[in-house]
Scaffold this motif. Structure first.
Motif, short mmCIF file in Angstrom:
data_model
loop_
_atom_site.label_atom_id
_atom_site.label_comp_id
_atom_site.label_asym_id
_atom_site.label_seq_id
_atom_site.Cartn_x
_atom_site.Cartn_y
_atom_site.Cartn_z
N PHE A 56 0.83 -1.20 0.00
CA PHE A 56 0.00 0.00 0.00
C PHE A 56 0.87 1.26 0.00
O PHE A 56 0.59 2.22 -0.72
CB PHE A 56 -0.93 -0.01 1.22
CG PHE A 56 -1.83 1.19 1.28
CD1 PHE A 56 -2.86 1.36 0.37
CD2 PHE A 56 -1.64 2.16 2.25
CE1 PHE A 56 -3.70 2.47 0.42
CE2 PHE A 56 -2.46 3.27 2.32
CZ PHE A 56 -3.49 3.43 1.40
N ALA A 57 1.94 1.24 0.79
CA ALA A 57 2.86 2.39 0.83
C ALA A 57 3.52 2.61 -0.53
O ALA A 57 3.64 3.76 -1.00
CB ALA A 57 3.91 2.20 1.92
N LEU A 58 3.93 1.53 -1.17
CA LEU A 58 4.54 1.67 -2.50
C LEU A 58 3.51 2.15 -3.52
O LEU A 58 3.82 2.94 -4.41
CB LEU A 58 5.14 0.33 -2.95
CG LEU A 58 6.40 -0.10 -2.20
CD1 LEU A 58 6.86 -1.45 -2.71
CD2 LEU A 58 7.51 0.92 -2.33
N LEU A 60 0.99 4.10 -2.89
CA LEU A 60 0.84 5.54 -2.66
C LEU A 60 1.98 6.31 -3.31
O LEU A 60 1.75 7.38 -3.90
CB LEU A 60 0.79 5.84 -1.17
CG LEU A 60 -0.48 5.48 -0.43
CD1 LEU A 60 -0.33 5.79 1.05
CD2 LEU A 60 -1.67 6.22 -1.00
N GLY A 61 3.19 5.79 -3.23
CA GLY A 61 4.34 6.45 -3.84
C GLY A 61 4.22 6.51 -5.35
O GLY A 61 4.46 7.56 -5.97
N VAL A 62 3.82 5.41 -5.95
CA VAL A 62 3.65 5.37 -7.40
C VAL A 62 2.49 6.28 -7.82
O VAL A 62 2.56 6.97 -8.84
CB VAL A 62 3.44 3.92 -7.90
CG1 VAL A 62 3.04 3.88 -9.36
CG2 VAL A 62 4.69 3.10 -7.67
N SER A 63 1.43 6.30 -7.03
CA SER A 63 0.29 7.20 -7.33
C SER A 63 0.72 8.65 -7.27
O SER A 63 0.27 9.47 -8.08
CB SER A 63 -0.84 6.96 -6.34
OG SER A 63 -1.36 5.67 -6.49
N GLY A 64 1.59 8.98 -6.33
CA GLY A 64 2.10 10.35 -6.24
C GLY A 64 2.88 10.74 -7.48
O GLY A 64 2.76 11.87 -7.97
N VAL A 65 3.67 9.82 -7.99
CA VAL A 65 4.42 10.09 -9.21
C VAL A 65 3.45 10.23 -10.39
O VAL A 65 3.63 11.11 -11.25
CB VAL A 65 5.47 8.98 -9.48
CG1 VAL A 65 6.10 9.13 -10.84
CG2 VAL A 65 6.54 8.99 -8.39
N ARG A 66 2.44 9.38 -10.44
CA ARG A 66 1.46 9.44 -11.53
C ARG A 66 0.70 10.76 -11.49
O ARG A 66 0.46 11.40 -12.52
CB ARG A 66 0.48 8.27 -11.44
CG ARG A 66 -0.48 8.20 -12.62
CD ARG A 66 -1.33 6.94 -12.63
NE ARG A 66 -1.72 6.42 -11.33
CZ ARG A 66 -2.80 6.81 -10.65
NH1 ARG A 66 -3.59 7.73 -11.12
NH2 ARG A 66 -3.08 6.26 -9.49
N ILE A 67 0.30 11.20 -10.31
CA ILE A 67 -0.44 12.46 -10.16
C ILE A 67 0.42 13.65 -10.61
O ILE A 67 -0.09 14.63 -11.15
CB ILE A 67 -0.92 12.64 -8.70
CG1 ILE A 67 -2.02 11.63 -8.42
CG2 ILE A 67 -1.41 14.05 -8.44
CD1 ILE A 67 -2.41 11.56 -6.95
N SER A 68 1.73 13.52 -10.42
CA SER A 68 2.62 14.62 -10.80
C SER A 68 2.68 14.83 -12.31
O SER A 68 3.21 15.82 -12.78
CB SER A 68 4.02 14.39 -10.26
OG SER A 68 4.66 13.36 -10.98
N LEU A 76 8.02 3.05 -15.52
CA LEU A 76 9.39 2.67 -15.20
C LEU A 76 9.53 2.38 -13.70
O LEU A 76 10.18 1.40 -13.31
CB LEU A 76 10.35 3.78 -15.63
CG LEU A 76 11.83 3.49 -15.48
CD1 LEU A 76 12.22 2.31 -16.35
CD2 LEU A 76 12.64 4.72 -15.85
N LEU A 77 8.93 3.21 -12.87
CA LEU A 77 8.98 3.01 -11.43
C LEU A 77 8.29 1.71 -11.03
O LEU A 77 8.79 0.96 -10.19
CB LEU A 77 8.34 4.21 -10.72
CG LEU A 77 8.33 4.17 -9.20
CD1 LEU A 77 9.74 4.11 -8.65
CD2 LEU A 77 7.58 5.37 -8.65
N THR A 78 7.15 1.44 -11.63
CA THR A 78 6.41 0.21 -11.34
C THR A 78 7.24 -1.02 -11.73
O THR A 78 7.31 -2.00 -10.98
CB THR A 78 5.06 0.19 -12.07
OG1 THR A 78 4.33 1.36 -11.69
CG2 THR A 78 4.25 -1.04 -11.73
N LEU A 79 7.87 -0.98 -12.88
CA LEU A 79 8.73 -2.09 -13.32
C LEU A 79 9.93 -2.26 -12.39
O LEU A 79 10.30 -3.39 -12.05
CB LEU A 79 9.20 -1.87 -14.76
CG LEU A 79 8.13 -2.01 -15.84
CD1 LEU A 79 8.69 -1.61 -17.20
CD2 LEU A 79 7.59 -3.42 -15.87
N ALA A 80 10.52 -1.16 -11.97
CA ALA A 80 11.66 -1.22 -11.07
C ALA A 80 11.26 -1.82 -9.72
O ALA A 80 11.99 -2.66 -9.16
CB ALA A 80 12.27 0.16 -10.88
N LEU A 81 10.12 -1.39 -9.20
CA LEU A 81 9.64 -1.94 -7.93
C LEU A 81 9.35 -3.43 -8.05
O LEU A 81 9.66 -4.22 -7.15
CB LEU A 81 8.40 -1.19 -7.45
CG LEU A 81 8.62 0.24 -6.98
CD1 LEU A 81 7.28 0.91 -6.69
CD2 LEU A 81 9.51 0.27 -5.76
#
Length: 173
Positions: A56-58, A60-68, A76-81
């Motif tokens: 869930f924390a990850l 939220l982090g990816v959602s923050g990047v998407r919202i930006s 890329l971030l999702t694949l890296a995670l």
């Protein structure tokens, strides 16, 4: 008390091996009493809750990047995670089933890949959850080492008792 190697149990004053503790289980894994089974029920639940919270924390982090507005970066971030989680999960599985000494290649890198292991914590937690459904994580390795040490100790103790009995018989004769 002395330790002969990293994976061996410590010994008592008479040389008898003492089982090494396992995180969350202590030495309850030896007798498998009520406390062991209670922990065997609670540890997977805790690991699953930690895995869900981490995911869930990850998210939220990816959602923050998407919202930006950085859509390509989100993929890329999702694949890296995902890759980091898979690598950390594979490494954790190998540690729990074969021991840390069996790590080779990229999985053995502690410092160089510390970031990968940190980012991939969800994969490591998921593997811990899966392994805790089968046994106390790491129990198989510790039980095999402990049983081997106990067998060696019993053999030596029996041989020592036999030698002392022969000496006593010679003294009487």
């Amino acid at each position: 008390m002395s330790t002969t190697s990293a994976t061996s149990a410590t010994t008592t004053a008479d040389g008898a091996p003492v089982p090494p503790p396992i995180r969350w289980f202590g030495t309850t894994w030896v007798d498998r009493g009520t406390a062991y089974w209670l922990r065997r029920a609670l540890v997977p639940l805790g690991a699953l809750a930690a895995t869900a919270a981490g995911a869930f924390a990850l998210r939220l982090g990816v959602s923050g990047v998407r919202i930006s507005g950085a859509a390509p970066l989100t993929l890329l971030l999702t694949l890296a995670l995902g890759l980091c989680s898979a690598m950390a999960g594979l490494r954790n599985w190998k540690i729990l089933t074969e021991g840390k000494e069996s790590l080779t290649g990229w999985a053995a890198e502690e410092k160089q890949l510390a970031g990968v292991w940190l980012v991939g914590f969800v994969g490591a937690l998921a593997v811990y959850f899966a392994r805790s459904l089968v046994e106390a994580p790491g129990e198989g390795l510790k039980r095999a080492a402990y049983d081997q040490e106990r067998a060696t100790w019993h053999r030596r103790r029996a041989a020592r008792a036999e030698r002392e009995a022969r000496r006593a018989a010679r003294r009487r004769a």
